[in-house]
Design a protein around this motif. Structure first.
Motif, PDB file in Angstrom:
ATOM      1  N   SER A 117       8.677   3.510   0.396  1.00 59.86           N
ATOM      2  CA  SER A 117       9.593   2.668  -0.385  1.00 59.86           C
ATOM      3  C   SER A 117       8.888   1.737  -1.358  1.00 59.86           C
ATOM      4  CB  SER A 117      10.488   1.858   0.563  1.00 59.86           C
ATOM      5  OG  SER A 117       9.702   1.063   1.429  1.00 59.86           O
ATOM      6  N   PHE A 118       7.585   1.499  -1.155  1.00 65.42           N
ATOM      7  CA  PHE A 118       6.866   0.578  -2.029  1.00 65.42           C
ATOM      8  C   PHE A 118       5.939   1.309  -2.998  1.00 65.42           C
ATOM      9  CE2 PHE A 118       5.125   0.668   2.279  1.00 65.42           C
ATOM     10  CZ  PHE A 118       3.835   1.134   2.082  1.00 65.42           C
ATOM     11  N   GLY A 119       6.217   2.594  -3.239  1.00 68.00           N
ATOM     12  CA  GLY A 119       5.516   3.331  -4.285  1.00 68.00           C
ATOM     13  C   GLY A 119       4.311   4.125  -3.841  1.00 68.00           C
ATOM     14  N   ALA A 169      -5.697   0.398   7.285  1.00 64.35           N
ATOM     15  CA  ALA A 169      -6.626  -0.251   6.356  1.00 64.35           C
ATOM     16  C   ALA A 169      -5.954  -0.586   5.025  1.00 64.35           C
ATOM     17  CB  ALA A 169      -7.844   0.645   6.119  1.00 64.35           C
ATOM     18  N   ARG A 170      -5.067   0.282   4.561  1.00 60.99           N
ATOM     19  CA  ARG A 170      -4.455   0.084   3.246  1.00 60.99           C
ATOM     20  C   ARG A 170      -3.286  -0.887   3.266  1.00 60.99           C
ATOM     21  NH1 ARG A 170      -3.388   5.518  -0.067  1.00 60.99           N
ATOM     22  NH2 ARG A 170      -2.914   3.924  -1.618  1.00 60.99           N
ATOM     23  N   TYR A 171      -2.489  -0.853   4.341  1.00 63.85           N
ATOM     24  CA  TYR A 171      -1.225  -1.587   4.324  1.00 63.85           C
ATOM     25  C   TYR A 171      -1.182  -2.782   5.271  1.00 63.85           C
ATOM     26  CZ  TYR A 171      -0.083   2.892   2.174  1.00 63.85           C
ATOM     27  OH  TYR A 171      -0.099   4.013   1.387  1.00 63.85           O
ATOM     28  N   GLY A 172      -2.176  -2.904   6.141  1.00 66.22           N
ATOM     29  CA  GLY A 172      -2.215  -4.060   7.026  1.00 66.22           C
ATOM     30  C   GLY A 172      -2.443  -5.349   6.256  1.00 66.22           C
ATOM     31  N   GLU A 179       4.930  -2.419   8.427  1.00 65.04           N
ATOM     32  CA  GLU A 179       6.181  -2.182   9.159  1.00 65.04           C
ATOM     33  C   GLU A 179       7.209  -1.458   8.286  1.00 65.04           C
ATOM     34  OE1 GLU A 179       5.860  -6.724   8.412  1.00 65.04           O
ATOM     35  OE2 GLU A 179       4.535  -5.046   8.907  1.00 65.04           O
ATOM     36  N   SER A 180       7.157  -1.697   6.969  1.00 69.60           N
ATOM     37  CA  SER A 180       8.034  -0.970   6.056  1.00 69.60           C
ATOM     38  C   SER A 180       7.698   0.518   6.075  1.00 69.60           C
ATOM     39  CB  SER A 180       7.897  -1.537   4.643  1.00 69.60           C
ATOM     40  OG  SER A 180       8.792  -0.908   3.759  1.00 69.60           O
TER      41      SER A 180
END
Length: 305
Positions: A117-119, A169-172, A179-180
């Protein structure tokens, strides 16, 4: 109202376990037609803590028996944190539990890029995406990064291989991206039903290395979010303590509020979870380069084991 069926089961050797699992699955709307291709997705995080970190073999077998009785073509698979799905399934006792059943063990590999959802994009196993029905069978346990690991979190295992630590590593620590992503993965998967193994839960720490807690619970729902809301309520966890629950509420996902749930069997208040300990101060979700390197070495050694 979304139905969540909760019931008591005192032990994995209880004589009524298989029948109860069938009743719960049926109550969750799991009535597949003959020939349906089904993936049963337990939690096979690691061969460590074999009797606690993974979904118990007796629960996995009961799920498979119910599906086979409906004439389904059943596969069991996961993408563990350490080792292969087949290796972990053998070490935790699932291979032995299923040996006399016409069930195949599969690896959740062959990643297929799915939009988030965030690209961004994430590689979800084509084995999971191509199943006609996915029966998600999580273990009820705490998590040192997310506080709880229940039905929504278990779907992260459908992400193939090393893409899971890379996602950490990328989204934490990137706002609500991690969580998204978990909720986006849930939305991308095929038709699902969820049955949680909470007979012996894991508390104090997790998703590995925790302590057993005799919760004596099995629960099922067609909604992972609704099932998680019910279990978090049983365990005394609030939305403010769970990033996944907060994101579900922010999105307005049905089932993220207790008043949206219907309990045809037992209510969360019917279970005693006094003394269940969740992690206090959570660890960062992200993995730094050194953690990624160590994890890669552990995964290689586990695959060779």
């Amino acid at each position: 109202m979304l139905q969540v069926s909760l019931d008591r089961c005192p032990a994995y050797g209880a004589p009524g376990l298989s029948a109860l699992v069938g009743e719960l699955l049926q109550g969750a709307g799991c009535r597949p037609t003959p020939g349906t291709r089904v993936l049963v997705k337990p939690n096979l995080i690691s061969a460590a803590d074999a009797g606690l970190a993974a979904t118990h073999p007796a629960v996995v077998r009961a799920v498979c028996e119910y599906l086979l009785a409906h004439g389904c073509r059943v596969q069991v698979g996961d993408s563990p944190a350490f080792g292969t799905g087949r290796l972990v399934a053998r070490k935790v006792g699932i291979v032995a539990a299923l040996r006399d059943l016409p069930v195949s063990l599969v690896e959740l590999d062959r990643p297929r890029a799915v939009a988030l959802s965030f690209g961004e994009r994430i590689g979800i196993s084509a084995v999971a995406l191509e199943s006609e029905l996915l029966v998600n069978v999580p273990k009820c346990k705490v998590h040192v990064q997310m506080r709880l690991s229940l039905a929504v979190k278990n779907c992260f295992g459908c992400v193939a291989g090393m893409r899971k630590p890379l996602a950490h590593a990328r989204y934490g620590e990137q706002g609500t991206r991690f969580e998204s992503m978990l909720l986006d993965i849930l939305a991308a998967l095929p038709a699902m039903v969820h049955l949680i193994d909470g007979i012996t839960a894991m508390h104090v720490r997790g998703p590995m290395g925790g302590q057993p807690f005799a919760l004596g619970l099995l629960g099922a729902s067609a909604s992972a979010v609704a099932l998680d809301t019910a279990l978090a309520t049983v365990l005394g966890v609030t939305p403010e303590e769970s990033a996944i629950w907060q994101e579900s509420l922010r999105r307005g996902i049905p089932g993220s509020r207790l008043e949206q749930l219907d309990f045809p069997r037992l209510h969360p208040r019917d279970f005693a979870a006094a003394g269940f300990q969740v992690p206090g101060v959570l660890r960062p979700v992200t993995f730094n380069p050194l953690q990624l390197a160590r994890g890669a070495c552990k995964r290689l050694l586990a695959r060779l084991g």
